[in-house]
Design a protein around this motif. Structure first.
Motif, PDB file in Angstrom:
ATOM      1  N   ILE A   9      36.834 -20.685  31.015  1.00  0.00           N
ATOM      2  CA  ILE A   9      37.736 -21.820  31.085  1.00  0.00           C
ATOM      3  C   ILE A   9      38.387 -22.008  29.724  1.00  0.00           C
ATOM      4  CG2 ILE A   9      36.640 -23.090  32.958  1.00  0.00           C
ATOM      5  CD1 ILE A   9      35.100 -24.682  30.933  1.00  0.00           C
ATOM      6  N   ARG A  10      39.569 -22.587  29.741  1.00  0.00           N
ATOM      7  CA  ARG A  10      40.301 -22.889  28.508  1.00  0.00           C
ATOM      8  C   ARG A  10      40.275 -24.400  28.331  1.00  0.00           C
ATOM      9  NH1 ARG A  10      45.277 -20.047  29.057  1.00  0.00           N
ATOM     10  NH2 ARG A  10      44.231 -18.340  28.010  1.00  0.00           N
ATOM     11  N   VAL A  11      39.819 -24.843  27.170  1.00  0.00           N
ATOM     12  CA  VAL A  11      39.684 -26.267  26.876  1.00  0.00           C
ATOM     13  C   VAL A  11      40.636 -26.616  25.740  1.00  0.00           C
ATOM     14  CG1 VAL A  11      38.074 -28.107  26.266  1.00  0.00           C
ATOM     15  CG2 VAL A  11      37.237 -26.100  27.479  1.00  0.00           C
ATOM     16  N   LYS A  12      41.452 -27.653  25.944  1.00  0.00           N
ATOM     17  CA  LYS A  12      42.437 -28.075  24.939  1.00  0.00           C
ATOM     18  C   LYS A  12      42.220 -29.543  24.598  1.00  0.00           C
ATOM     19  CE  LYS A  12      47.425 -28.379  24.183  1.00  0.00           C
ATOM     20  NZ  LYS A  12      48.746 -28.130  24.769  1.00  0.00           N
ATOM     21  N   LEU A  13      42.148 -29.839  23.305  1.00  0.00           N
ATOM     22  CA  LEU A  13      41.995 -31.221  22.844  1.00  0.00           C
ATOM     23  C   LEU A  13      43.365 -31.895  22.871  1.00  0.00           C
ATOM     24  CD1 LEU A  13      39.898 -33.220  21.665  1.00  0.00           C
ATOM     25  CD2 LEU A  13      40.664 -32.502  19.409  1.00  0.00           C
ATOM     26  N   VAL A  14      43.543 -32.869  23.762  1.00  0.00           N
ATOM     27  CA  VAL A  14      44.841 -33.517  23.915  1.00  0.00           C
ATOM     28  C   VAL A  14      44.863 -34.964  23.433  1.00  0.00           C
ATOM     29  CG1 VAL A  14      45.614 -32.036  25.797  1.00  0.00           C
ATOM     30  CG2 VAL A  14      44.351 -34.106  26.319  1.00  0.00           C
ATOM     31  N   ARG A  15      43.689 -35.540  23.166  1.00  0.00           N
ATOM     32  CA  ARG A  15      43.606 -36.888  22.611  1.00  0.00           C
ATOM     33  C   ARG A  15      42.802 -36.821  21.325  1.00  0.00           C
ATOM     34  NH1 ARG A  15      43.740 -41.302  26.400  1.00  0.00           N
ATOM     35  NH2 ARG A  15      44.026 -42.441  24.469  1.00  0.00           N
ATOM     36  N   LYS A  21      33.424 -42.570  19.358  1.00  0.00           N
ATOM     37  CA  LYS A  21      32.016 -42.639  18.969  1.00  0.00           C
ATOM     38  C   LYS A  21      31.621 -41.352  18.258  1.00  0.00           C
ATOM     39  CE  LYS A  21      30.777 -45.736  22.688  1.00  0.00           C
ATOM     40  NZ  LYS A  21      29.953 -45.964  23.873  1.00  0.00           N
ATOM     41  N   PRO A  22      30.725 -41.445  17.293  1.00  0.00           N
ATOM     42  CA  PRO A  22      30.313 -40.253  16.533  1.00  0.00           C
ATOM     43  C   PRO A  22      29.815 -39.109  17.409  1.00  0.00           C
ATOM     44  CG  PRO A  22      29.487 -42.223  15.486  1.00  0.00           C
ATOM     45  CD  PRO A  22      30.102 -42.662  16.777  1.00  0.00           C
ATOM     46  N   GLN A  23      29.112 -39.430  18.487  1.00  0.00           N
ATOM     47  CA  GLN A  23      28.605 -38.376  19.369  1.00  0.00           C
ATOM     48  C   GLN A  23      29.743 -37.609  20.043  1.00  0.00           C
ATOM     49  OE1 GLN A  23      25.292 -37.752  19.393  1.00  0.00           O
ATOM     50  NE2 GLN A  23      25.844 -35.878  20.472  1.00  0.00           N
ATOM     51  N   GLN A  24      30.834 -38.314  20.383  1.00  0.00           N
ATOM     52  CA  GLN A  24      31.987 -37.647  20.993  1.00  0.00           C
ATOM     53  C   GLN A  24      32.680 -36.740  19.986  1.00  0.00           C
ATOM     54  OE1 GLN A  24      34.288 -40.886  22.578  1.00  0.00           O
ATOM     55  NE2 GLN A  24      32.971 -41.092  24.369  1.00  0.00           N
ATOM     56  N   LYS A  25      32.763 -37.168  18.736  1.00  0.00           N
ATOM     57  CA  LYS A  25      33.347 -36.336  17.688  1.00  0.00           C
ATOM     58  C   LYS A  25      32.531 -35.064  17.495  1.00  0.00           C
ATOM     59  CE  LYS A  25      35.411 -40.018  14.922  1.00  0.00           C
ATOM     60  NZ  LYS A  25      35.565 -40.565  13.584  1.00  0.00           N
ATOM     61  N   LYS A  26      31.202 -35.217  17.487  1.00  0.00           N
ATOM     62  CA  LYS A  26      30.320 -34.066  17.304  1.00  0.00           C
ATOM     63  C   LYS A  26      30.429 -33.099  18.475  1.00  0.00           C
ATOM     64  CE  LYS A  26      26.923 -36.567  14.555  1.00  0.00           C
ATOM     65  NZ  LYS A  26      25.546 -37.132  14.550  1.00  0.00           N
ATOM     66  N   THR A  27      30.580 -33.639  19.674  1.00  0.00           N
ATOM     67  CA  THR A  27      30.702 -32.784  20.856  1.00  0.00           C
ATOM     68  C   THR A  27      31.983 -31.961  20.790  1.00  0.00           C
ATOM     69  OG1 THR A  27      29.464 -34.368  22.190  1.00  0.00           O
ATOM     70  CG2 THR A  27      30.807 -32.773  23.374  1.00  0.00           C
ATOM     71  N   ALA A  28      33.090 -32.587  20.407  1.00  0.00           N
ATOM     72  CA  ALA A  28      34.359 -31.859  20.288  1.00  0.00           C
ATOM     73  C   ALA A  28      34.231 -30.766  19.230  1.00  0.00           C
ATOM     74  CB  ALA A  28      35.487 -32.822  19.935  1.00  0.00           C
ATOM     75  N   LYS A  29      33.607 -31.093  18.114  1.00  0.00           N
ATOM     76  CA  LYS A  29      33.414 -30.124  17.031  1.00  0.00           C
ATOM     77  C   LYS A  29      32.532 -28.967  17.491  1.00  0.00           C
ATOM     78  CE  LYS A  29      34.127 -29.563  12.537  1.00  0.00           C
ATOM     79  NZ  LYS A  29      35.446 -29.338  11.986  1.00  0.00           N
ATOM     80  N   LEU A  31      32.230 -27.804  20.439  1.00  0.00           N
ATOM     81  CA  LEU A  31      32.991 -26.941  21.351  1.00  0.00           C
ATOM     82  C   LEU A  31      33.995 -26.076  20.592  1.00  0.00           C
ATOM     83  CD1 LEU A  31      33.693 -29.322  24.359  1.00  0.00           C
ATOM     84  CD2 LEU A  31      32.438 -27.173  24.438  1.00  0.00           C
ATOM     85  N   GLY A  32      34.227 -26.391  19.328  1.00  0.00           N
ATOM     86  CA  GLY A  32      35.175 -25.629  18.536  1.00  0.00           C
ATOM     87  C   GLY A  32      36.545 -26.267  18.473  1.00  0.00           C
ATOM     88  N   LEU A  33      36.619 -27.527  18.890  1.00  0.00           N
ATOM     89  CA  LEU A  33      37.890 -28.249  18.895  1.00  0.00           C
ATOM     90  C   LEU A  33      37.972 -29.092  17.634  1.00  0.00           C
ATOM     91  CD1 LEU A  33      37.727 -29.376  22.605  1.00  0.00           C
ATOM     92  CD2 LEU A  33      39.121 -27.538  21.683  1.00  0.00           C
ATOM     93  N   GLY A  34      38.860 -28.727  16.734  1.00  0.00           N
ATOM     94  CA  GLY A  34      38.986 -29.452  15.483  1.00  0.00           C
ATOM     95  C   GLY A  34      40.176 -30.380  15.499  1.00  0.00           C
ATOM     96  N   LYS A  35      41.346 -29.788  15.434  1.00  0.00           N
ATOM     97  CA  LYS A  35      42.567 -30.578  15.384  1.00  0.00           C
ATOM     98  C   LYS A  35      43.128 -30.818  16.782  1.00  0.00           C
ATOM     99  CE  LYS A  35      43.979 -28.910  10.862  1.00  0.00           C
ATOM    100  NZ  LYS A  35      45.060 -28.300  10.097  1.00  0.00           N
ATOM    101  N   LEU A  36      44.033 -31.756  16.869  1.00  0.00           N
ATOM    102  CA  LEU A  36      44.724 -32.057  18.104  1.00  0.00           C
ATOM    103  C   LEU A  36      45.454 -30.808  18.592  1.00  0.00           C
ATOM    104  CD1 LEU A  36      45.084 -34.582  19.829  1.00  0.00           C
ATOM    105  CD2 LEU A  36      47.189 -35.024  18.607  1.00  0.00           C
ATOM    106  N   ASN A  37      45.456 -30.567  19.876  1.00  0.00           N
ATOM    107  CA  ASN A  37      46.079 -29.413  20.536  1.00  0.00           C
ATOM    108  C   ASN A  37      45.387 -28.089  20.246  1.00  0.00           C
ATOM    109  OD1 ASN A  37      48.119 -30.875  21.898  1.00  0.00           O
ATOM    110  ND2 ASN A  37      49.313 -30.970  20.013  1.00  0.00           N
TER     111      ASN A  37
END
Length: 65
Positions: A9-15, A21-29, A31-37
């Motif tokens: 699957i392809r996952v894109k950070l759009v927001r 919350k800190p836990q959501q930030k850590k989860t995005a990180k 997954l390898g999602l750093g910057k927007l898009n």
């Protein structure tokens, strides 16, 4: 290709994660999602699907062939 090839699957950070919350930030990180898009390709497994579910309001997911 092999018969037991895992789906991807392809996952894109759009927001933005700013103000989340800190836990959501850590989860995005994690997954390898750093910057927007930013976009990552991941193999489908229960742990990745759980991470995506916890930040589903921040990402777009599309199935790859």
């Amino acid at each position: 290709m092999g018969l037991n090839m895992a789906k991807k699957i392809r996952v894109k950070l759009v927001r933005s994660t700013i103000g989340r919350k800190p836990q959501q930030k850590k989860t995005a990180k994690a997954l390898g999602l750093g910057k927007l898009n930013s976009v990552v390709e991941k193999e489908v497994n229960p742990s990745v699907l759980g991470m995506i579910a916890s930040i589903s309001h921040l990402v777009e997911v599309e199935e790859m062939k």
